[in-house]
Design an enzyme around this catalytic site. Structure first.
Site, PDB file in Angstrom:
ATOM      1  N   LYS A   1      43.442  73.807  40.076  1.00  0.00           N
ATOM      2  CA  LYS A   1      42.801  75.124  40.134  1.00  0.00           C
ATOM      3  C   LYS A   1      43.340  75.945  41.326  1.00  0.00           C
ATOM      4  O   LYS A   1      44.017  75.403  42.211  1.00  0.00           O
ATOM      5  CB  LYS A   1      41.280  74.935  40.220  1.00  0.00           C
TER       6      LYS A   1
ATOM      7  N   ASN B   1      36.559  73.487  42.939  1.00  0.00           N
ATOM      8  CA  ASN B   1      36.585  72.016  42.973  1.00  0.00           C
ATOM      9  C   ASN B   1      37.928  71.410  42.550  1.00  0.00           C
ATOM     10  O   ASN B   1      37.986  70.317  42.006  1.00  0.00           O
ATOM     11  CB  ASN B   1      35.401  71.431  42.187  1.00  0.00           C
TER      12      ASN B   1
ATOM     13  N   HIS C   1      40.601  70.475  36.977  1.00  0.00           N
ATOM     14  CA  HIS C   1      39.899  70.363  35.689  1.00  0.00           C
ATOM     15  C   HIS C   1      40.525  69.207  34.927  1.00  0.00           C
ATOM     16  O   HIS C   1      41.727  68.975  35.034  1.00  0.00           O
ATOM     17  CB  HIS C   1      40.072  71.649  34.861  1.00  0.00           C
TER      18      HIS C   1
ATOM     19  N   GLU D   1      42.287  71.781  24.225  1.00  0.00           N
ATOM     20  CA  GLU D   1      42.757  72.337  25.497  1.00  0.00           C
ATOM     21  C   GLU D   1      44.295  72.247  25.622  1.00  0.00           C
ATOM     22  O   GLU D   1      44.916  73.151  26.172  1.00  0.00           O
ATOM     23  CB  GLU D   1      42.077  71.614  26.666  1.00  0.00           C
TER      24      GLU D   1
ATOM     25  N   TYR E   1      36.887  78.608  29.042  1.00  0.00           N
ATOM     26  CA  TYR E   1      35.582  78.098  29.468  1.00  0.00           C
ATOM     27  C   TYR E   1      34.451  78.625  28.580  1.00  0.00           C
ATOM     28  O   TYR E   1      33.295  78.635  28.998  1.00  0.00           O
ATOM     29  CB  TYR E   1      35.331  78.454  30.934  1.00  0.00           C
TER      30      TYR E   1
HETATM   31  N1  UDP Z   1      30.692  74.767  37.791  1.00  0.00           N
HETATM   32  C1  UDP Z   1      30.129  75.591  38.732  1.00  0.00           C
HETATM   33  N2  UDP Z   1      28.808  75.423  39.048  1.00  0.00           N
HETATM   34  C2  UDP Z   1      28.049  74.451  38.458  1.00  0.00           C
HETATM   35  C3  UDP Z   1      28.638  73.613  37.499  1.00  0.00           C
HETATM   36  C4  UDP Z   1      29.967  73.804  37.177  1.00  0.00           C
HETATM   37  O1  UDP Z   1      30.786  76.460  39.280  1.00  0.00           O
HETATM   38  O2  UDP Z   1      26.857  74.345  38.787  1.00  0.00           O
HETATM   39  C5  UDP Z   1      32.117  74.979  37.440  1.00  0.00           C
HETATM   40  C6  UDP Z   1      33.008  73.951  38.133  1.00  0.00           C
HETATM   41  O3  UDP Z   1      34.220  74.589  38.520  1.00  0.00           O
HETATM   42  C7  UDP Z   1      33.270  72.945  37.035  1.00  0.00           C
HETATM   43  C8  UDP Z   1      33.317  73.857  35.807  1.00  0.00           C
HETATM   44  O4  UDP Z   1      32.308  74.831  36.047  1.00  0.00           O
HETATM   45  O5  UDP Z   1      34.447  72.228  37.252  1.00  0.00           O
HETATM   46  C9  UDP Z   1      33.039  73.168  34.495  1.00  0.00           C
HETATM   47  O6  UDP Z   1      31.836  72.464  34.578  1.00  0.00           O
HETATM   48  P1  UDP Z   1      31.684  70.989  33.972  1.00  0.00           P
HETATM   49  O7  UDP Z   1      30.230  70.654  33.996  1.00  0.00           O
HETATM   50  O8  UDP Z   1      32.404  70.943  32.656  1.00  0.00           O
HETATM   51  O9  UDP Z   1      32.397  70.062  35.064  1.00  0.00           O
HETATM   52  P2  UDP Z   1      33.788  69.264  35.092  1.00  0.00           P
HETATM   53  O10 UDP Z   1      34.031  68.742  33.700  1.00  0.00           O
HETATM   54  O11 UDP Z   1      34.849  70.251  35.544  1.00  0.00           O
HETATM   55  O12 UDP Z   1      33.575  68.170  36.106  1.00  0.00           O
END
Ligand code: UDP
Length: 141
Positions: free
Chosen positions: A11, A114, A117, A128, A51
């Protein structure tokens, strides 16, 4: 064990920190091959589509704003159990909860910025991968 492919994104925060190589080294050390890769700067429409599953969530707009804040590095990882293996290398979504030694524990700043992805299942991996690499040619090694 099954050879799988999964979609990984480094990211904008991690690209800006100049740690693409360090993250790639972790994939390779875990036995995952970089089967395809491209650096792109997503448009708002592309980030919203990618997303789309989160579009009703309160963090959606901030997530899209973040994902278009700079270039991202997108890759297909290939190897045994690649989907789960990549999720384990990434660590928990919230870096504060991510196990030590994971990519997010070491390179991420917050739950939104974070670092990486990774596809969460076989069907999402397929969708994807086609999103970023339509008509992908995978080269055997
Ligand atoms: N995210 C966020 N706030 C939250 C939860 C998710 O900004 O409370 C963002 C974060 O960047 C995350 C992405 O949304 O990586 C997708 O969320 P997911 O639950 O799919 O997490 P991942 O699969 O990336 O661990």
């Amino acid at each position: 064990m099954a050879i799988e492919r999964t979609l990984s994104i480094i990211k904008p925060d991690a690209v800006a920190k100049n740690v693409i190589g360090q993250i790639y080294a972790r994939f390779e050390a875990a036995g995952l091959k970089i089967a395809a890769a491209r650096m792109i700067h997503l448009s708002r429409a592309e980030a919203e589509q990618f997303y789309g599953v989160h579009k009703e969530r309160p963090f959606f707009k901030d997530l899209v704003d973040f994902m278009i804040s700079g270039p991202v590095m997108v890759q297909v990882l290939e190897g045994e159990n690649a989907i789960l293996k990549n999720r384990e290398l990434m660590g928990a979504t919230d870096p504060k909860k991510a196990a030590s030694g994971t990519i997010r524990a070491d390179f991420a700043d917050s739950i939104d910025a974070n670092a990486v992805h990774g596809s969460d299942a076989g069907e999402t991996a397929q969708v994807e991968i086609s999103f970023f690499f339509p008509g992908l040619n995978i080269y055997a090694r």
